[in-house]
Write a protein that holds these residues in place. Structure first.
Motif, short mmCIF file in Angstrom:
data_model
loop_
_atom_site.label_atom_id
_atom_site.label_comp_id
_atom_site.label_asym_id
_atom_site.label_seq_id
_atom_site.Cartn_x
_atom_site.Cartn_y
_atom_site.Cartn_z
N ARG A 1 6.97 -5.49 -10.78
CA ARG A 1 5.67 -5.69 -11.34
C ARG A 1 4.68 -5.58 -10.42
O ARG A 1 3.89 -6.40 -10.10
N THR A 2 4.77 -4.60 -9.72
CA THR A 2 3.80 -4.47 -8.32
C THR A 2 3.34 -2.96 -8.36
O THR A 2 4.10 -2.05 -8.84
N SER A 3 2.20 -2.56 -7.78
CA SER A 3 1.54 -1.50 -7.94
C SER A 3 0.75 -1.24 -6.48
O SER A 3 0.49 -2.41 -5.85
N TRP A 4 0.79 -0.05 -6.14
CA TRP A 4 0.22 0.20 -4.74
C TRP A 4 -1.09 0.79 -4.68
O TRP A 4 -1.55 1.03 -3.89
N ASP A 5 -1.70 0.53 -5.89
CA ASP A 5 -2.89 1.21 -6.17
C ASP A 5 -3.82 0.16 -5.62
O ASP A 5 -3.68 -0.95 -5.54
N ILE A 6 -5.25 0.51 -5.52
CA ILE A 6 -6.28 -0.34 -4.92
C ILE A 6 -6.66 -1.31 -5.73
O ILE A 6 -6.91 -2.70 -5.24
N ASP A 7 -6.79 -1.37 -7.23
CA ASP A 7 -7.18 -2.48 -8.07
C ASP A 7 -6.33 -3.42 -8.02
O ASP A 7 -6.65 -4.59 -8.02
N TYR A 8 -4.84 -3.20 -8.08
CA TYR A 8 -3.98 -4.25 -7.91
C TYR A 8 -4.06 -4.84 -6.69
O TYR A 8 -3.87 -6.14 -6.64
N ASN A 9 -4.07 -4.07 -5.52
CA ASN A 9 -4.33 -4.69 -4.26
C ASN A 9 -5.63 -5.62 -4.00
O ASN A 9 -5.20 -6.39 -3.36
N ARG A 10 -6.65 -5.15 -4.27
CA ARG A 10 -7.92 -5.91 -4.57
C ARG A 10 -7.65 -7.22 -5.11
O ARG A 10 -7.89 -8.43 -4.33
N LYS A 11 -7.10 -7.20 -6.33
CA LYS A 11 -6.88 -8.60 -6.95
C LYS A 11 -5.93 -9.50 -6.23
O LYS A 11 -5.84 -10.47 -6.03
N LEU A 12 -4.82 -8.85 -5.82
CA LEU A 12 -3.66 -9.49 -4.99
C LEU A 12 -4.21 -10.05 -3.79
O LEU A 12 -3.95 -11.31 -3.54
N ALA A 13 -5.06 -9.36 -3.16
CA ALA A 13 -5.78 -10.03 -1.79
C ALA A 13 -6.56 -11.37 -2.14
O ALA A 13 -6.49 -12.35 -1.56
N ASN B 1 0.73 -1.23 -0.05
CA ASN B 1 0.05 -0.01 -0.03
C ASN B 1 0.82 1.28 -0.02
O ASN B 1 0.49 2.41 0.17
N VAL B 2 2.16 1.03 -0.08
CA VAL B 2 3.15 2.13 -0.42
C VAL B 2 3.78 1.77 -1.58
O VAL B 2 4.00 0.74 -1.99
N SER B 3 4.20 3.07 -2.57
CA SER B 3 4.85 2.93 -3.87
C SER B 3 6.23 2.35 -3.63
O SER B 3 7.00 2.46 -2.69
N GLY B 4 6.54 1.66 -4.64
CA GLY B 4 8.04 1.36 -4.73
C GLY B 4 8.40 -0.17 -4.00
O GLY B 4 9.66 -0.46 -4.46
N GLY B 5 7.57 -0.80 -3.72
CA GLY B 5 7.72 -2.27 -3.51
C GLY B 5 8.50 -2.26 -2.08
O GLY B 5 8.51 -1.37 -1.29
#
Ligand SMILES: Cc1cc2nc3c(=O)[nH]c(=O)nc-3n(C[C@H](O)[C@H](O)[C@H](O)COP(=O)(O)O)c2cc1C
Length: 371
Positions: free
Chosen positions: A34-46, A21-25
């Motif tokens: 290939r990691t993003s701190w945004d919510i769409d990426y994180n919802r899918k990751l969860a 949930n912070v940028s930069g991994g």
């Protein structure tokens, strides 16, 4: 999932991942992530994580940039969004005493517990980043004072969550006949803590449900486990242990080692050194000098929490064996960071966790029931 109560050595080891949930991994390196701190990426990751056998997601609290992490989503709000996107995963929200006070934190978390079938937990962090506290106008306490405050904070959370007419007369927090309604669902949100110093361990042995520590070898982790479990026993308390690791699982050991070499070769030396300076100062402030980063080298510091030291770097078989070796010294949970979160969490779930469960089963340990 079913566990044998009171027999942690035989319970299946649990898995958590760091929420980006912070940028930069999670590495201070210019390597492609290939990691993003945004919510769409994180919802899918969860969703990938819960389908892959992960039990927990740990979100981070940061208020300012520093050594990477230019953008940061707040941990409690973000954790709730991930809980709303999942059905089984537990999400651990980080709370930083100072900016948070326990009345607000207890209320926020109780509400989230009510909204999410009790799947929220908290990680009470005591802080390492003086510049961050200065930036937001919070006093920066000495190292052991930060833990004294955290302990009062945890006692307040637990008291508010379990008692009506709660009273506390501390040096940092005071409550007078306070009754929170509604309280969180039962079982109560689990209370994790991060930190390895003397003060951190002593706090864990008195009040925390879980002790999270930086990456290290099984031998070094064993010393910490024996120390805190011995003290906890004397205090009539029990505490479980989670260890950080940066996992690089690849088909061959060479491929995995090459990725590690590239991460380190592409490290940003100024940022790594500045981070090292900051955390070693924070750690040195602990009187005995055993803080989380007291012995970290440049290479260790490329990963924020010494995750390379745990050496979950190699083939799935090697990694599974090392996880069970950690379990053998008393570790209950492995907290994982990855370079490319979505694809690597999926790979880990398909190729590493089943091997861990096989080794556990071959030793007669309790294993997770099929869903
Ligand atoms: C697993 C883990 C997660 C942590 N998460 C955060 C966090 O989100 N925000 C933060 O400011 N510090 C975080 N910390 C840092 C701790 O709060 C603490 O300041 C640090 O570990 C140094 O403690 P020590 O000097 O007692 O060893 C985390 C530490 C660990 C081990």
């Amino acid at each position: 999932m079913s566990f044998i109560p009171g027999n942690p050595a035989r319970d299946p080891v649990k898995f958590a991942y760091w929420v980006p949930n912070v940028s930069g991994g999670l590495v201070i390196s210019k390597i492609e992530q290939r990691t993003s701190w945004d919510i769409d990426y994180n919802r899918k990751l969860a969703q990938i994580a819960e389908a892959s056998g992960f039990d927990y997601a740990l979100s981070q609290i940061r208020f300012t940039a520093g050594y990477g992490a230019e953008f940061q989503h707040e941990s409690v709000a973000f954790s709730h969004a991930l809980l709303a996107a999942t059905t089984k995963l537990k999400v651990i929200a980080a709370l930083l005493p100072g900016p948070w006070n326990p009345a607000l934190a207890a209320k926020q978390i109780a509400t989230i517990s009510q909204l999410t079938e009790g799947r929220v937990a908290v990680n009470v962090v005591s802080g390492w980043f003086r510049g961050e506290f200065t930036a937001i106008g919070e006093p920066w306490l000495d190292h052991d004072e930060r833990y004294r405050r955290s302990e009062e904070f945890i006692r307040a959370l637990r008291g508010i969550w379990t008692e009506d007419n709660f009273n506390q007369r501390g040096d940092f927090y005071r409550f007078t006949n306070y009754s929170l309604k509604p309280k969180p669902l039962s079982p109560l949100p689990e209370i994790f803590q991060g930190g390895s110093s003397r003060a951190a361990r002593d706090m864990a042995s008195r009040v925390s449900d879980w002790y999270f520590t930086n990456g290290n070898s099984p031998e070094e982790i064993k010393k910490q486990v024996d120390d805190i479990r011995g003290k906890a026993k004397a205090n009539g308390h029990s505490v479980r242990v989670g260890v950080n690791a940066f996992a690089i699982a690849r088909d061959t050991e060479q491929e995995a080692r090459d990725v590690l070499s590239e991460i380190i070769a592409k490290a940003d030396p100024d940022a790594v050194n500045a981070f090292g300076h900051e955390v070693k100062n924070a750690g040195k402030a602990s009187p005995e000098g055993q803080g989380n980063w007291a012995k970290s080298t440049f290479e260790d510091l490329v990963q924020y929490n010494d995750g390379f030291k745990t050496n979950l770097i190699g083939t799935p078989q090697q990694i599974a064996e090392r996880i069970v070796a950690l379990k053998d010294v008393g570790v209950d949970l492995i907290l994982l960071g990855f370079l490319h979160f979505q694809e690597e969490v999926d790979f880990f779930g398909k190729h590493v966790i089943p091997l861990v469960r096989e080794i556990e089963a071959s030793r007669g340990h309790q294993v997770q029931a099929a869903e």
